[in-house]
Design a protein around this motif. Structure first.
Motif, PDB file in Angstrom:
ATOM      1  N   SER A  55      -9.768 -26.627 -25.498  1.00  0.00           N
ATOM      2  CA  SER A  55     -10.038 -25.199 -25.592  1.00  0.00           C
ATOM      3  C   SER A  55      -9.220 -24.505 -24.512  1.00  0.00           C
ATOM      4  N   GLU A  56      -8.523 -23.448 -24.904  1.00  0.00           N
ATOM      5  CA  GLU A  56      -7.662 -22.728 -23.966  1.00  0.00           C
ATOM      6  C   GLU A  56      -7.921 -21.233 -24.099  1.00  0.00           C
ATOM      7  N   LEU A  57      -8.038 -20.573 -22.963  1.00  0.00           N
ATOM      8  CA  LEU A  57      -8.283 -19.137 -22.970  1.00  0.00           C
ATOM      9  C   LEU A  57      -6.992 -18.394 -23.259  1.00  0.00           C
ATOM     10  N   ASP A  58      -7.021 -17.557 -24.282  1.00  0.00           N
ATOM     11  CA  ASP A  58      -5.887 -16.685 -24.587  1.00  0.00           C
ATOM     12  C   ASP A  58      -6.099 -15.405 -23.795  1.00  0.00           C
ATOM     13  N   LYS A  59      -5.273 -15.183 -22.806  1.00  0.00           N
ATOM     14  CA  LYS A  59      -5.452 -14.026 -21.923  1.00  0.00           C
ATOM     15  C   LYS A  59      -5.259 -12.707 -22.651  1.00  0.00           C
ATOM     16  N   ALA A  60      -4.443 -12.684 -23.673  1.00  0.00           N
ATOM     17  CA  ALA A  60      -4.195 -11.447 -24.420  1.00  0.00           C
ATOM     18  C   ALA A  60      -5.440 -10.983 -25.167  1.00  0.00           C
ATOM     19  N   THR A  61      -6.179 -11.930 -25.741  1.00  0.00           N
ATOM     20  CA  THR A  61      -7.362 -11.559 -26.525  1.00  0.00           C
ATOM     21  C   THR A  61      -8.662 -11.793 -25.777  1.00  0.00           C
ATOM     22  N   GLY A  62      -8.625 -12.617 -24.731  1.00  0.00           N
ATOM     23  CA  GLY A  62      -9.841 -12.954 -24.004  1.00  0.00           C
ATOM     24  C   GLY A  62     -10.724 -13.947 -24.734  1.00  0.00           C
ATOM     25  N   ALA A  63     -10.155 -14.619 -25.726  1.00  0.00           N
ATOM     26  CA  ALA A  63     -10.927 -15.563 -26.538  1.00  0.00           C
ATOM     27  C   ALA A  63     -10.457 -16.990 -26.277  1.00  0.00           C
ATOM     28  N   ALA A  64     -11.379 -17.915 -26.404  1.00  0.00           N
ATOM     29  CA  ALA A  64     -11.041 -19.334 -26.286  1.00  0.00           C
ATOM     30  C   ALA A  64     -10.524 -19.814 -27.637  1.00  0.00           C
ATOM     31  N   GLU A  65      -9.354 -20.435 -27.618  1.00  0.00           N
ATOM     32  CA  GLU A  65      -8.744 -20.952 -28.837  1.00  0.00           C
ATOM     33  C   GLU A  65      -8.521 -22.441 -28.703  1.00  0.00           C
TER      34      GLU A  65
END
Length: 139
Positions: A55-65
């Motif tokens: 799981s990696e945090l997408d800083k642009a969306t603030g969501a874990a992907e």
């Protein structure tokens, strides 16, 4: 649910689809090489590959992907079969066989397909909601 939420939802599902796509490619490679053995004594056969996710945090969306963390080789032992005429046979007539179990691969492929399809359904639903929202705003 806002438009930003729907967009984030689609991006998260797209990340899941990308991850499962890699997994399906690796499984297909495993199945294609399920009978690939060495060419001379001492050669190792094909070694099964396994995909791990993170799981990696997408800083642009603030969501874990979900992302593919690594594609590694399965370290489980190789099999063997008695085939004294094979060029890779050892002194006792045994040939090392890949550590690929096609039943496991088929099961993994079905799971990857279902997960891919579930993410696709989420994208379709979110897109439909977004389109209905746009239609409401036009009225």
């Amino acid at each position: 649910m806002s438009v930003d939420d729907l967009t984030r939802t689609m991006m998260i599902s797209a990340a899941g689809m990308r991850a499962q796509s890699v997994r399906m490619r690796v499984i297909a490679e495993n199945m294609a090489n399920a009978e690939t053995v060495g060419m001379k004594p001492g050669d190792e056969p094909y070694r099964r590959k396994v995909v791990t996710f993170a799981s990696e945090l997408d800083k642009a969306t603030g969501a874990a992907e979900v992302k593919v963390k690594a594609v590694t080789e399965d370290q489980s032992p190789f099999g063997s079969r008695f085939d004294p005429g094979h060029p890779a046979a050892d002194g006792d007539g045994y040939v090392k066989t890949p550590n690929v179990n096609t039943l496991v691969e088929v099961s993994d492929m079905r799971q990857a397909q279902r997960t891919y399809e579930a993410n696709l359904n989420v994208i379709d639903s979110a897109r439909g909601m977004l389109m209905r929202t746009i239609d409401l705003l036009r009225s």
